[in-house]
Design an enzyme around this catalytic site. Structure first.
Site, PDB file in Angstrom:
ATOM      1  N   HIS A  73      10.642   3.294  -0.660  1.00 14.24           N
ATOM      2  CA  HIS A  73       9.975   2.001  -0.436  1.00 14.24           C
ATOM      3  C   HIS A  73      10.579   1.293   0.787  1.00 14.24           C
ATOM      4  O   HIS A  73       9.866   0.684   1.578  1.00 14.24           O
ATOM      5  CB  HIS A  73      10.149   1.082  -1.648  1.00 14.24           C
ATOM      6  CG  HIS A  73       9.550   1.602  -2.926  1.00 14.24           C
ATOM      7  ND1 HIS A  73      10.318   2.052  -3.970  1.00 14.24           N
ATOM      8  CD2 HIS A  73       8.259   1.724  -3.331  1.00 14.24           C
ATOM      9  CE1 HIS A  73       9.531   2.433  -4.979  1.00 14.24           C
ATOM     10  NE2 HIS A  73       8.278   2.249  -4.609  1.00 14.24           N
ATOM     11  N   GLU A 130      14.864   4.112  -1.685  1.00 16.69           N
ATOM     12  CA  GLU A 130      14.832   4.308  -0.228  1.00 16.69           C
ATOM     13  C   GLU A 130      13.420   4.622   0.289  1.00 16.69           C
ATOM     14  O   GLU A 130      13.067   4.227   1.396  1.00 16.69           O
ATOM     15  CB  GLU A 130      15.830   5.430   0.125  1.00 16.69           C
ATOM     16  CG  GLU A 130      16.067   5.656   1.597  1.00 16.69           C
ATOM     17  CD  GLU A 130      16.605   4.433   2.351  1.00 16.69           C
ATOM     18  OE1 GLU A 130      17.224   3.553   1.722  1.00 16.69           O
ATOM     19  OE2 GLU A 130      16.375   4.363   3.581  1.00 16.69           O
ATOM     20  N   GLY A 141       7.550  -1.923  -7.599  1.00 16.73           N
ATOM     21  CA  GLY A 141       8.949  -2.246  -7.866  1.00 16.73           C
ATOM     22  C   GLY A 141       9.765  -1.019  -8.218  1.00 16.73           C
ATOM     23  O   GLY A 141       9.363   0.109  -7.897  1.00 16.73           O
TER      24      GLY A 141
HETATM   25  P1  AMP Z   1       4.964   2.844  -6.079  1.00 16.47           P
HETATM   26  O1  AMP Z   1       5.912   1.720  -6.245  1.00 16.47           O
HETATM   27  O2  AMP Z   1       5.391   4.107  -6.745  1.00 16.47           O
HETATM   28  O3  AMP Z   1       3.531   2.454  -6.349  1.00 16.47           O
HETATM   29  O4  AMP Z   1       5.011   3.201  -4.532  1.00 16.47           O
HETATM   30  C1  AMP Z   1       4.761   2.212  -3.564  1.00 16.47           C
HETATM   31  C2  AMP Z   1       4.628   2.887  -2.231  1.00 16.47           C
HETATM   32  O5  AMP Z   1       5.822   3.588  -1.919  1.00 16.47           O
HETATM   33  C3  AMP Z   1       3.487   3.920  -2.188  1.00 16.47           C
HETATM   34  O6  AMP Z   1       2.814   3.825  -0.950  1.00 16.47           O
HETATM   35  C4  AMP Z   1       4.221   5.219  -2.317  1.00 16.47           C
HETATM   36  O7  AMP Z   1       3.543   6.312  -1.738  1.00 16.47           O
HETATM   37  C5  AMP Z   1       5.490   4.907  -1.551  1.00 16.47           C
HETATM   38  N1  AMP Z   1       6.559   5.839  -1.924  1.00 16.47           N
HETATM   39  C6  AMP Z   1       7.029   6.066  -3.171  1.00 16.47           C
HETATM   40  N2  AMP Z   1       7.967   7.041  -3.131  1.00 16.47           N
HETATM   41  C7  AMP Z   1       8.070   7.420  -1.842  1.00 16.47           C
HETATM   42  C8  AMP Z   1       8.857   8.391  -1.159  1.00 16.47           C
HETATM   43  N3  AMP Z   1       9.726   9.168  -1.794  1.00 16.47           N
HETATM   44  N4  AMP Z   1       8.704   8.512   0.169  1.00 16.47           N
HETATM   45  C9  AMP Z   1       7.812   7.736   0.840  1.00 16.47           C
HETATM   46  N5  AMP Z   1       7.046   6.797   0.256  1.00 16.47           N
HETATM   47  C10 AMP Z   1       7.167   6.647  -1.056  1.00 16.47           C
END
Ligand code: AMP
Length: 285
Positions: free
Chosen positions: A38, A36, A32
């Site tokens: 995500h 962008e 959550g």
């Molecule tokens: P999180 O909510 O931080 O666990 O992230 C969920 C997914 O979004 C994971 O696969 C992250 O690697 C991806 N994600 C988070 N930030 C970025 C970003 N800046 N660029 C690309 N993917 C991202």
């Protein structure tokens, strides 16, 4: 219509129905506080798969005892609106006790690629990630699951897990999304003061410097690491956790840049720990 699903049973029923009509399932696991980065994962999933499921679950088992689980930003209303805007089919939003009921006690541990980089600084982190992703894969049964290169080690760990355990789902890695000034988007950027956010630009700047070195023929890993370290340490608010280069995707030690390599960095600004990375490719001679 984006459906909100809170129970494992309902989630299973939804994907079983989709499968019966021959639809492929794309899955984007998140914690959550969507941004962008995500949304790009969701759009990629929409492009390739018939039905897209996003999970929003701040997973307690991947946080260490003194980490930011309680403080982690929770922005459910905005997150749901963001999923709707992208046309996600279902948002899986379980309570912790739905995934970790009384008496739960089975872990998934991936060996070999979890003892370095973030795994060294956060010793129980990848066990929590591998365990929750296994559970989510068992519930959602995705054909493809989309993860960001932002967490490159996570992608490596999960690909190994899928291979080692003969899992059905394919892991797809999506490039890092950045703000216009280069800072990689992260839910944790919300913790930064204005001054810290400005200082944090040193992350992407130091990675660019390393890429320039590699592009102009530098092959000495120590020299590249030292340049990145010096650049980051020139910023007084930056506190380096690690600057490392390993082969990509094998995560083997290397002295010479003679194959693709992951330059990964983790730096603290106050109590906020940010990570970033770049994949360096040796210049062909
Ligand atoms: P999180 O909510 O931080 O666990 O992230 C969920 C997914 O979004 C994971 O696969 C992250 O690697 C991806 N994600 C988070 N930030 C970025 C970003 N800046 N660029 C690309 N993917 C991202």
């Amino acid at each position: 219509m984006t459906k909100v699903v809170e129970s494992v049973a309902e989630m299973r029923a939804l994907v079983t129905d989709a499968r019966k009509t021959g639809k492929s399932i794309g899955f984007v696991p998140t914690m959550g506080a969507l941004h962008e980065g995500h949304l790009v994962l969701m759009r990629e999933a929409k492009k390739i798969c018939d039905v897209v499921v996003v999970s929003i679950f701040v997973n307690p088992t991947q946080f260490g005892p003194n980490e930011d689980f309680d403080a982690y930003p929770r922005t459910w209303t905005e997150d749901l609106a963001a999923c709707r805007s992208v046309g996600v089919d279902a948002v899986f939003h379980p309570l912790a006790r739905e995934l970790y009921p009384e008496g739960w006690g089975t872990w998934v541990e991936v060996a070999g690629v979890t003892d370095k980089l973030c795994g060294k600084s956060r010793p129980t982190h990848f066990r929590g990630v591998a365990t929750v992703v296994t559970k989510l894969f068992n519930i959602v049964q995705p054909d493809k699951a989309f993860f960001g290169q932002k967490d490159a080690q996570q992608v490596i760990v999960l690909k190994k897990m899928v291979r080692d355990l003969n899992m059905f789902s394919e892991i797809v890695m999506v490039p890092i999304v950045r703000d216009a000034d280069g800072l990689a988007k992260s839910s944790r950027n919300a913790y930064l003061s204005q001054e810290q956010r400005q200082a944090a630009l040193v992350l992407s700047q130091s990675l660019c410097k390393a890429r320039e070195m590699a592009n102009s023929g530098e092959r000495d890993i120590k020299a590249i690491k030292a340049a990145v370290m010096n650049h980051i340490q020139s910023v007084s608010l930056a506190n380096v956790d690690y600057v490392e280069i390993y082969s990509f995707p094998g995560l083997a030690e290397m002295d010479i840049l003679d194959q693709d390599a992951l330059l990964a960095i983790a730096v603290r600004f106050g109590s906020t720990r940010l990570i970033d990375n770049v994949i360096l490719t040796p210049k062909s001679t």
